[in-house]
Design a protein around this motif. Structure first.
Motif, short mmCIF file in Angstrom:
data_model
loop_
_atom_site.label_atom_id
_atom_site.label_comp_id
_atom_site.label_asym_id
_atom_site.label_seq_id
_atom_site.Cartn_x
_atom_site.Cartn_y
_atom_site.Cartn_z
N LEU A 1 69.08 56.00 4.69
CA LEU A 1 68.68 54.63 5.00
C LEU A 1 67.19 54.54 5.34
CD1 LEU A 1 71.78 53.40 7.03
CD2 LEU A 1 71.16 52.83 4.67
N SER A 2 66.68 55.54 6.05
CA SER A 2 65.25 55.50 6.37
C SER A 2 64.41 55.67 5.12
CB SER A 2 64.90 56.57 7.40
OG SER A 2 65.03 57.86 6.85
N LEU A 3 64.88 56.47 4.16
CA LEU A 3 64.14 56.63 2.91
C LEU A 3 64.17 55.34 2.08
CD1 LEU A 3 65.15 60.23 1.81
CD2 LEU A 3 62.93 59.46 2.65
N VAL A 4 65.28 54.63 2.15
CA VAL A 4 65.40 53.40 1.37
C VAL A 4 64.63 52.25 2.02
CG1 VAL A 4 67.03 51.64 0.58
CG2 VAL A 4 67.59 54.06 0.33
N PHE A 5 64.82 52.04 3.31
CA PHE A 5 64.27 50.86 3.95
C PHE A 5 62.90 51.08 4.59
CE2 PHE A 5 68.90 50.02 4.06
CZ PHE A 5 68.89 48.90 3.25
N LEU A 6 62.52 52.31 4.85
CA LEU A 6 61.23 52.58 5.49
C LEU A 6 60.27 53.28 4.54
CD1 LEU A 6 62.53 53.83 8.95
CD2 LEU A 6 61.67 51.57 8.38
N ARG A 7 60.48 53.06 3.26
CA ARG A 7 59.66 53.76 2.26
C ARG A 7 58.17 53.46 2.41
NH1 ARG A 7 62.09 55.57 -2.58
NH2 ARG A 7 60.60 56.97 -3.49
N THR A 8 57.81 52.21 2.68
CA THR A 8 56.39 51.87 2.81
C THR A 8 55.80 52.50 4.07
OG1 THR A 8 56.98 49.80 3.89
CG2 THR A 8 56.60 49.71 1.53
N ALA A 9 56.56 52.49 5.15
CA ALA A 9 56.05 53.10 6.40
C ALA A 9 55.91 54.61 6.24
CB ALA A 9 56.99 52.78 7.56
N LEU A 10 56.88 55.25 5.59
CA LEU A 10 56.80 56.69 5.36
C LEU A 10 55.69 57.03 4.38
CD1 LEU A 10 60.59 57.61 5.16
CD2 LEU A 10 59.01 58.07 7.03
N GLY A 11 55.40 56.13 3.45
CA GLY A 11 54.33 56.36 2.49
C GLY A 11 52.95 56.33 3.14
N GLY A 12 52.86 55.75 4.33
CA GLY A 12 51.58 55.69 5.04
C GLY A 12 51.23 56.97 5.77
N ILE A 13 52.15 57.91 5.85
CA ILE A 13 51.88 59.18 6.53
C ILE A 13 51.05 60.05 5.60
CG2 ILE A 13 52.92 61.26 7.54
CD1 ILE A 13 55.40 59.57 8.15
N PRO A 14 49.90 60.51 6.03
CA PRO A 14 49.06 61.34 5.16
C PRO A 14 49.75 62.66 4.78
CG PRO A 14 47.85 60.62 7.10
CD PRO A 14 49.28 60.25 7.31
N LEU B 1 53.00 69.75 9.34
CA LEU B 1 54.30 69.77 10.00
C LEU B 1 55.21 70.84 9.39
CD1 LEU B 1 56.20 68.35 12.05
CD2 LEU B 1 56.94 66.91 10.15
N PHE B 2 55.26 70.90 8.07
CA PHE B 2 56.10 71.89 7.41
C PHE B 2 55.55 73.31 7.62
CE2 PHE B 2 57.41 68.27 4.52
CZ PHE B 2 58.62 68.10 5.17
N LEU B 3 54.23 73.46 7.64
CA LEU B 3 53.64 74.77 7.89
C LEU B 3 53.97 75.24 9.30
CD1 LEU B 3 51.76 77.01 6.86
CD2 LEU B 3 49.87 75.75 7.89
N TYR B 4 53.86 74.36 10.27
CA TYR B 4 54.20 74.70 11.66
C TYR B 4 55.68 75.05 11.77
CZ TYR B 4 55.28 74.20 16.57
OH TYR B 4 55.74 74.43 17.84
#
Length: 143
Positions: free
Chosen positions: A51-64, A71-74
């Motif tokens: 649901l977060s991928l579907v409805f928060l796609r624009t907000a998640l797209g703003g993360i550099p 985050l994944f490296l850590y």
């Protein structure tokens, strides 16, 4: 005198920890009698991710991307400590007297452990080559 104060401190900490463990333990005569498997929680977690991928796609797209990669490296670096494959890779350069107390260093001959680790490393490289090739879309089929 300093050693007495240190040993007294250690005794005091030991007594406090023992009393805390006694308070947190189950009452006498009780114990774990079974385990009921439930699949609702993992389902709800994955549903919320979807649901977060579907409805928060624009907000998640703003993360550099740099933030996500960091985050994944850590996350990967922190989780290396308990990774058996990483421990077996480090065995090659570790003094035999300092091997970890694991079943694969005690039960199996060391050459078998190294052969298995080498096999896994070769497969990891082959999977990465496959993923970067034009036929990378078949990667999930390989797994």
């Amino acid at each position: 005198k300093r050693s007495n104060s240190h040993s007294d401190l250690v005794k005091q900490v030991h007594e406090e920890v023992s009393s805390a463990i006694a308070m947190l333990s189950l009452p006498t005569g009780t114990g774990i009698t079974g385990c009921l498997e439930q699949r609702v929680s993992p389902f709800l977690v994955h549903l919320l991710i979807l649901l977060s991928l579907v409805f928060l796609r624009t907000a998640l797209g703003g993360i550099p991307m740099a933030v996500l990669r960091g985050l994944f490296l850590y996350n990967g670096w922190v989780n290396l400590a308990g990774n058996e494959f990483w421990e077996r890779i480090l065995l090659v350069v570790t003094d035999p007297a300092k091997y970890p107390n694991r079943s694969y260093t005690k039960v199996k001959p060391l050459w078998k452990v190294h052969a298995w680790t080498l096999t896994q490393a070769v497969l990891l490289v082959l999977i990465n080559i496959l993923m970067r090739s034009p036929a990378g879309f078949v990667f999930p089929v390989v797994i």
